[in-house]
Design a protein around this motif. Structure first.
Motif, PDB file in Angstrom:
ATOM      1  N   LYS A 193       9.105  92.602  -2.858  1.00  0.00           N
ATOM      2  CA  LYS A 193      10.037  93.316  -1.977  1.00  0.00           C
ATOM      3  C   LYS A 193       9.314  94.302  -1.068  1.00  0.00           C
ATOM      4  O   LYS A 193       9.949  95.084  -0.353  1.00  0.00           O
ATOM      5  CB  LYS A 193      11.078  94.055  -2.821  1.00  0.00           C
ATOM      6  N   GLY A 194       7.968  94.275  -1.105  1.00  0.00           N
ATOM      7  CA  GLY A 194       7.186  95.130  -0.215  1.00  0.00           C
ATOM      8  C   GLY A 194       6.958  96.529  -0.739  1.00  0.00           C
ATOM      9  O   GLY A 194       6.625  97.424   0.037  1.00  0.00           O
ATOM     10  N   ARG A 281       3.260 104.862   4.096  1.00  0.00           N
ATOM     11  CA  ARG A 281       4.538 104.174   4.292  1.00  0.00           C
ATOM     12  C   ARG A 281       5.422 104.925   5.288  1.00  0.00           C
ATOM     13  O   ARG A 281       6.197 104.314   6.015  1.00  0.00           O
ATOM     14  CB  ARG A 281       5.276 104.022   2.963  1.00  0.00           C
ATOM     15  N   SER A 288       2.391  95.828   4.185  1.00  0.00           N
ATOM     16  CA  SER A 288       2.610  95.250   2.856  1.00  0.00           C
ATOM     17  C   SER A 288       1.836  96.040   1.805  1.00  0.00           C
ATOM     18  O   SER A 288       0.896  96.780   2.125  1.00  0.00           O
ATOM     19  CB  SER A 288       2.143  93.795   2.831  1.00  0.00           C
ATOM     20  N   GLU A 290      -0.367  94.931  -0.191  1.00  0.00           N
ATOM     21  CA  GLU A 290      -1.769  94.511  -0.119  1.00  0.00           C
ATOM     22  C   GLU A 290      -2.490  95.210   1.028  1.00  0.00           C
ATOM     23  O   GLU A 290      -3.644  95.642   0.894  1.00  0.00           O
ATOM     24  CB  GLU A 290      -1.857  93.003   0.033  1.00  0.00           C
ATOM     25  N   GLN A 291      -1.827  95.347   2.185  1.00  0.00           N
ATOM     26  CA  GLN A 291      -2.440  96.051   3.305  1.00  0.00           C
ATOM     27  C   GLN A 291      -2.682  97.522   2.960  1.00  0.00           C
ATOM     28  O   GLN A 291      -3.718  98.090   3.315  1.00  0.00           O
ATOM     29  CB  GLN A 291      -1.550  95.945   4.545  1.00  0.00           C
ATOM     30  N   PRO A 331       1.744  94.559  10.639  1.00  0.00           N
ATOM     31  CA  PRO A 331       2.265  94.178   9.313  1.00  0.00           C
ATOM     32  C   PRO A 331       2.099  92.691   9.051  1.00  0.00           C
ATOM     33  O   PRO A 331       2.289  91.856   9.938  1.00  0.00           O
ATOM     34  CB  PRO A 331       3.738  94.571   9.397  1.00  0.00           C
ATOM     35  N   THR A 332       1.744  92.364   7.824  1.00  0.00           N
ATOM     36  CA  THR A 332       1.660  90.972   7.383  1.00  0.00           C
ATOM     37  C   THR A 332       2.474  90.823   6.105  1.00  0.00           C
ATOM     38  O   THR A 332       2.644  91.785   5.354  1.00  0.00           O
ATOM     39  CB  THR A 332       0.204  90.554   7.104  1.00  0.00           C
ATOM     40  N   PRO A 333       2.979  89.626   5.827  1.00  0.00           N
ATOM     41  CA  PRO A 333       3.772  89.433   4.602  1.00  0.00           C
ATOM     42  C   PRO A 333       2.933  89.673   3.351  1.00  0.00           C
ATOM     43  O   PRO A 333       1.719  89.454   3.350  1.00  0.00           O
ATOM     44  CB  PRO A 333       4.224  87.970   4.691  1.00  0.00           C
ATOM     45  N   GLN A 334       3.600  90.129   2.277  1.00  0.00           N
ATOM     46  CA  GLN A 334       2.917  90.285   0.998  1.00  0.00           C
ATOM     47  C   GLN A 334       2.565  88.919   0.437  1.00  0.00           C
ATOM     48  O   GLN A 334       3.386  88.016   0.419  1.00  0.00           O
ATOM     49  CB  GLN A 334       3.811  91.035   0.008  1.00  0.00           C
ATOM     50  N   LYS A 335       1.323  88.762  -0.012  1.00  0.00           N
ATOM     51  CA  LYS A 335       0.903  87.499  -0.609  1.00  0.00           C
ATOM     52  C   LYS A 335       1.568  87.312  -1.962  1.00  0.00           C
ATOM     53  O   LYS A 335       1.751  88.275  -2.699  1.00  0.00           O
ATOM     54  CB  LYS A 335      -0.617  87.485  -0.777  1.00  0.00           C
TER      55      LYS A 335
END
Length: 389
Positions: A193-194, A281, A288, A290-291, A331-335
């Motif tokens: 869910k980020g 944040r 994400s 991870e980022q 922003p990139t999607p969470q793996k």
């Protein structure tokens, strides 16, 4: 004894020693002068960008005293997943959780809020989720057995009720510590869910250095502790899941009521890391987990030789540098989490050789994983001294 009960019986608070400070005159700024940690992590520079506005940090702990003058107005209604034990006004209530909340979001008090404790993200909100009792609570043993699933439930509840960051200054680093699929699944749910998840790495550096859960689950940002001299605190657990380090020695924090404590442990270190994540944040809400983990590790101070080690992870957090570096990120999607956990591990392990030699109770780390950390170590609450102040 079942596996679940053994696990629950080992969970312990991770602040370690909390010593009650003597009364401090309201007009004196003695507390603020003791907050060496804020200078060490370049808080003032980070605050030029943000103080955590618009961010909610879930504190999974023993509860939080919302009436402390340094937290007043910052604390959202509490979710109690234990349902029994000490309550407001009791000596064995919410001391640990209140301390962690103040490290994250304390805003001081008095005219201009020049007195009291400042947290690293003083404009952030705190969402208390009670998942464990204080060490001296008479119902603690009952909670360990009957509420062994409270941590997993708390992670999911926080993820579904507005948390932008999840802080867990708690863990199990006993000899019987082992991964629980339900906890791991809850963490992956939050990450999906980020929502970044932070935990303390453990206070077992002088007690066998056992792997600590939840710090060692994949995707968790695990915090080790350093002293005011910049060295690793002797109690801080050393393991492959260490992500970054943060101040964890002689840390001033709020006590229940209107008092203050001085404490040590990887619990406060995790709270500082959660405060840093809250700042990131706030300024960059689309990044994400991870980022954010990579921002913390790539901008850390005092990097160990080779880029990381088990003592410090990637080094001491520097939220100001992380905020600067984030300005150029998209922003990139969470793996997704690694699939197909092996019988022995919840991940592939650091290397094949390490996996062959590792003890059965190890929970290895994938590149982006850090630990779901520490409710470990003995918390000695000096209540007798507290009563005299």
């Amino acid at each position: 004894m079942t596996k679940t009960v053994r696990r629950g019986a080992a969970l312990a608070l991770a602040s370690s020693v909390l010593a009650v400070l003597p009364a401090i005159p309201a007009e004196a700024d003695a507390l603020r002068a003791q907050e060496w940690a804020l200078q060490a992590v370049h808080a003032q520079q980070a605050w030029r960008t943000t103080k955590g506005e618009g961010v909610t940090v879930a504190v999974l702990d023993t509860g939080v005293d919302a009436n402390h003058p340094d937290l007043e107005g910052q604390v959202l209604p509490e979710q109690d997943l234990v349902g029994f034990g000490a309550g407001p006004g009791d000596s064995a209530w919410a001391q640990h959780g209140t301390g962690m909340a103040s490290i994250i979001a304390g805003h001081g008090h008095g005219r201009g809020r020049e007195n009291g404790v400042l947290g690293l993200a003083p404009a952030a909100k705190v969402l208390p989720v009670r998942v464990i009792l204080e060490d001296d609570d008479s119902e603690r043993e009952r909670a360990r057995t009957e509420k062994a699933g409270a941590l997993a439930d708390g992670i999911r509840w926080a993820a579904d009720h507005g948390a932008d960051v999840i802080n867990m200054s708690l863990g199990d680093d006993s000899e019987s510590a082992h991964p629980e699929p339900r906890e791991d699944a809850a963490i992956q749910y939050a990450l999906g869910k980020g929502i970044p998840v932070v935990a303390s790495a453990g206070n077992g550096g002088q007690k066998g250095n056992h792997v600590s859960y939840p710090a060692a689950y994949p995707g968790v940002i695990a915090a080790t502790a350093v002293t005011h001299l910049g060295g690793r605190a002797r109690f801080s657990t050393r393991h492959w899941y260490a992500t970054v380090s943060a101040p964890g020695f002689d840390i001033v924090m709020a006590d229940t009521g209107d008092g203050y404590l001085s404490g040590w442990g990887t619990s406060p270190a995790a709270a500082f890391v959660s405060g840093a994540v809250a700042l990131i944040r706030s300024a960059h809400p689309g990044l994400s987990p991870e980022q954010i983990r990579r921002l913390l590790t790539s901008t850390a101070q005092d990097k160990p030789e080779g880029g990381r080690d088990d003592d410090y992870g990637a080094g001491l957090i520097d939220p100001a540098a992380a905020l600067d570096a984030a300005a150029d990120l998209k922003p990139t999607p969470q793996k997704p989490a690694p699939a197909g956990y092996a019988t022995r591990y919840f991940g592939p392990g650091p290397t094949a050789d390490d996996a062959e030699d590792a003890p059965v109770n190890w929970l290895p780390w994938t590149a982006g994983a850090a630990g779901l950390a520490l409710l470990t170590a003995a918390v000695v609450l000096w209540r007798g001294r507290r009563a005299s102040h």
